[in-house]
Design a protein around this motif. Structure first.
Motif, short mmCIF file in Angstrom:
data_model
loop_
_atom_site.label_atom_id
_atom_site.label_comp_id
_atom_site.label_asym_id
_atom_site.label_seq_id
_atom_site.Cartn_x
_atom_site.Cartn_y
_atom_site.Cartn_z
N ARG A 148 0.83 -1.20 0.00
CA ARG A 148 0.00 0.00 0.00
C ARG A 148 0.87 1.26 0.00
NH1 ARG A 148 -4.51 0.14 4.38
NH2 ARG A 148 -5.11 1.88 3.02
N ALA A 149 1.96 1.22 0.73
CA ALA A 149 2.84 2.39 0.77
C ALA A 149 3.50 2.62 -0.59
CB ALA A 149 3.91 2.20 1.85
N PHE A 150 3.96 1.55 -1.23
CA PHE A 150 4.63 1.70 -2.52
C PHE A 150 3.67 2.23 -3.58
CE2 PHE A 150 5.90 0.04 -6.67
CZ PHE A 150 7.19 0.50 -6.75
N LEU A 151 2.48 1.66 -3.65
CA LEU A 151 1.51 2.13 -4.63
C LEU A 151 1.02 3.54 -4.31
CD1 LEU A 151 -0.58 -1.14 -5.12
CD2 LEU A 151 1.12 -0.16 -6.67
N PRO B 235 -3.18 4.80 -4.86
CA PRO B 235 -3.48 4.29 -3.51
C PRO B 235 -4.32 3.02 -3.56
CG PRO B 235 -4.77 6.25 -4.01
CD PRO B 235 -3.77 6.11 -5.12
N LEU B 236 -3.96 2.07 -2.72
CA LEU B 236 -4.64 0.78 -2.66
C LEU B 236 -5.48 0.76 -1.38
CD1 LEU B 236 -4.91 -1.98 -4.04
CD2 LEU B 236 -2.97 -2.77 -2.69
N ASN B 237 -6.78 1.01 -1.54
CA ASN B 237 -7.67 1.12 -0.39
C ASN B 237 -8.71 0.00 -0.39
OD1 ASN B 237 -6.47 3.55 0.53
ND2 ASN B 237 -7.60 4.69 -1.03
N ASP B 238 -8.32 -1.16 -0.82
CA ASP B 238 -9.24 -2.28 -0.85
C ASP B 238 -9.64 -2.66 0.57
OD1 ASP B 238 -10.38 -4.56 -2.64
OD2 ASP B 238 -9.48 -5.59 -0.93
N ARG B 239 -10.94 -2.91 0.76
CA ARG B 239 -11.44 -3.18 2.10
C ARG B 239 -10.88 -4.49 2.65
NH1 ARG B 239 -17.78 -2.67 3.26
NH2 ARG B 239 -17.18 -0.51 2.87
N GLY C 191 4.31 -1.47 21.65
CA GLY C 191 4.66 -1.81 20.27
C GLY C 191 3.45 -1.94 19.37
N PRO C 192 2.42 -2.74 19.75
CA PRO C 192 1.23 -2.83 18.90
C PRO C 192 0.51 -1.50 18.71
CG PRO C 192 1.30 -4.66 20.44
CD PRO C 192 2.40 -3.73 20.84
N VAL C 193 0.47 -0.67 19.75
CA VAL C 193 -0.20 0.64 19.61
C VAL C 193 0.51 1.50 18.58
CG1 VAL C 193 -0.71 2.78 20.81
CG2 VAL C 193 -1.26 0.61 21.88
N VAL C 194 1.86 1.51 18.63
CA VAL C 194 2.62 2.28 17.63
C VAL C 194 2.37 1.71 16.23
CG1 VAL C 194 4.94 2.88 16.87
CG2 VAL C 194 4.36 2.99 19.30
N ALA C 195 2.32 0.40 16.10
CA ALA C 195 2.06 -0.20 14.80
C ALA C 195 0.68 0.19 14.27
CB ALA C 195 2.17 -1.72 14.91
N VAL C 196 -0.32 0.19 15.14
CA VAL C 196 -1.66 0.61 14.73
C VAL C 196 -1.66 2.06 14.27
CG1 VAL C 196 -4.00 1.04 15.55
CG2 VAL C 196 -2.85 -1.08 16.15
N ALA C 197 -0.96 2.91 15.00
CA ALA C 197 -0.90 4.34 14.64
C ALA C 197 -0.25 4.53 13.28
CB ALA C 197 -0.15 5.11 15.72
N ILE C 198 0.83 3.82 13.01
CA ILE C 198 1.53 3.99 11.74
C ILE C 198 0.68 3.48 10.59
CG2 ILE C 198 3.56 3.27 10.42
CD1 ILE C 198 5.10 3.26 13.03
N VAL C 199 0.08 2.31 10.76
CA VAL C 199 -0.74 1.74 9.69
C VAL C 199 -1.94 2.65 9.41
CG1 VAL C 199 -2.23 -0.20 9.11
CG2 VAL C 199 0.01 -0.60 10.11
N THR C 200 -2.46 3.31 10.43
CA THR C 200 -3.60 4.21 10.22
C THR C 200 -3.18 5.52 9.58
OG1 THR C 200 -4.68 3.25 12.17
CG2 THR C 200 -5.54 5.34 11.36
N ALA C 201 -2.03 6.04 10.00
CA ALA C 201 -1.62 7.37 9.52
C ALA C 201 -0.98 7.33 8.14
CB ALA C 201 -0.63 7.99 10.52
N LEU C 202 -0.31 6.25 7.79
CA LEU C 202 0.44 6.23 6.54
C LEU C 202 -0.43 6.44 5.31
CD1 LEU C 202 3.39 6.00 5.74
CD2 LEU C 202 3.07 3.53 5.45
N PRO C 203 -1.58 5.75 5.16
CA PRO C 203 -2.42 6.04 3.97
C PRO C 203 -2.93 7.47 3.93
CG PRO C 203 -3.04 3.95 5.00
CD PRO C 203 -2.12 4.63 5.96
N ILE C 204 -3.23 8.06 5.09
CA ILE C 204 -3.71 9.44 5.10
C ILE C 204 -2.62 10.39 4.61
CG2 ILE C 204 -4.61 11.28 6.56
CD1 ILE C 204 -5.73 9.12 8.41
N ALA D 272 -2.17 9.97 0.85
CA ALA D 272 -3.27 10.60 0.10
C ALA D 272 -3.09 12.11 0.04
CB ALA D 272 -4.60 10.24 0.75
N ALA D 273 -2.60 12.71 1.13
CA ALA D 273 -2.36 14.15 1.12
C ALA D 273 -1.25 14.51 0.14
CB ALA D 273 -2.00 14.62 2.53
N PHE D 274 -0.21 13.71 0.07
CA PHE D 274 0.86 13.96 -0.91
C PHE D 274 0.35 13.80 -2.34
CE2 PHE D 274 3.97 13.60 2.54
CZ PHE D 274 4.90 14.53 2.13
N ALA D 275 -0.53 12.81 -2.56
CA ALA D 275 -1.05 12.59 -3.91
C ALA D 275 -1.89 13.77 -4.39
CB ALA D 275 -1.87 11.31 -3.95
#
Length: 313
Positions: free
Chosen positions: A166-169, A175-179, A219-232, A235-238
């Motif tokens: 998802r990050a590469f695309l 953006p790959l936003n498949d449910r 560790g899991p909380v940081v991982a959740v935060a990164i996975v949630t924030a990275l697509p946003i 998308a802003a850069f795109a």
């Protein structure tokens, strides 16, 4: 004996004239230099010094009216002018759309790299907690204890496959936003968070402390935060425009071309009966794997298609 008198003597030749002029010049140059004027009667050393100062003052007054030295740039002025010229060039370069696009692309790659590295470290942090949960009290170095160390790595690798794709695309403007992929991400993160937190929850841990619980779910909380924030962030850069005057640049045109391509695919799905032109935006999003805003634009474009002969709703 008779003598002949010639009243008109012959004219001298050019050679004789040149020789005569040379003799005169030699005599003039060989004359001794005139001695300096003798001091006047009563002229003392003090008078001569004052006379020299007055003569110097007259020469300085004549030269003082010449502004040429003032017009010359001093080294400090030249240094300042060079710095100002360089600042103006850098400012103009900073407003160039191509330079701004290059800066945005470099910053986007840097953020994605930092995010993936942080995600990897966060998942590595939770490895010990998952191992403790999976071992379930097995003796050290027993098969169950050893295999428990492999639970978190294969979960993390599977999660990194999805997040990395998802990050590469997203970096490439697709953006790959498949449910389904989003659900897979949350499933892996939920498993990691649950296995880290379970042994330290209230009424589960024999000696419950908030600090121990927070430490193991960090560790899991940081991982959740990164996975949630990275697509946003991607998308802003795109959607970023690189023209300071607000005019869309090349990436915007490429985004419009992508929307047109997705609209053509959606029209083909409608023509083949796999979708209805009256379907909601969510169905278009799932069928095309695009964002909700793009799906709405495609839905509106199909509803105003001249071939249908219907106005947009």
């Amino acid at each position: 004996m008779s003598m002949t008198f010639n009243p008109d003597p012959p004219e001298p030749t050019p050679e004789e004239m040149a020789a005569a002029l040379a003799d005169l010049e030699h005599l003039a140059n060989s004359r001794p230099a005139a001695p300096p004027p003798a001091p006047k009667m009563g002229e003392t050393k003090r008078v001569r010094k004052l006379r020299a100062q007055v003569a110097e003052a007259h020469l300085l007054a004549d030269l003082q009216d010449d502004d040429t030295p003032i017009l010359l740039d001093t080294p400090k002025v030249r240094t300042r002018r060079t710095a100002a010229h360089q600042a103006a060039r850098l400012h103009a370069l900073g407003r160039d759309p191509e330079m701004r696009a290059w800066q945005a692309d470099r910053m986007r790659k840097l953020l994605v790299t930092a995010g993936l590295v942080s995600l990897t470290l966060a998942l590595a942090w939770s490895t010990a907690g998952v191992q403790h949960f999976a071992a379930d009290g097995a003796p050290a170095w027993s098969p169950g204890w050893v295999f428990a160390w492999l639970v978190e790595p294969f979960l993390s690798l599977a999660l990194l496959v999805v997040v990395g794709a998802r990050a590469f695309l997203g970096v490439r403007g697709r953006p790959l936003n498949d449910r389904t992929l989003v659900r897979i991400e949350w499933l892996f993160l939920g498993l990691t968070l649950g296995m880290n937190a379970w042994p330290y929850l209230p009424f589960i841990a024999s000696d419950f402390t908030v600090s121990r619980l927070v430490l193991h779910i960090l560790g899991p909380v940081v991982a959740v935060a990164i996975v949630t924030a990275l697509p946003i962030i991607l998308a802003a850069f795109a959607a970023l425009h690189h023209d300071p005057d607000g005019t869309p640049t090349g990436p915007s045109y490429r985004a419009n071309a992508a929307v047109d391509e997705l609209t053509a695919r959606a029209r083909h799905l409608v023509e083949t009966g796999r979708l209805s032109a009256d379907s909601g935006a969510d169905k278009f999003r799932r069928a095309l794997g695009c964002g909700m805003d793009t799906a709405r634009a495609i839905r509106d474009a199909l509803r105003t298609d001249p071939a249908r002969g219907e106005p947009g709703r």
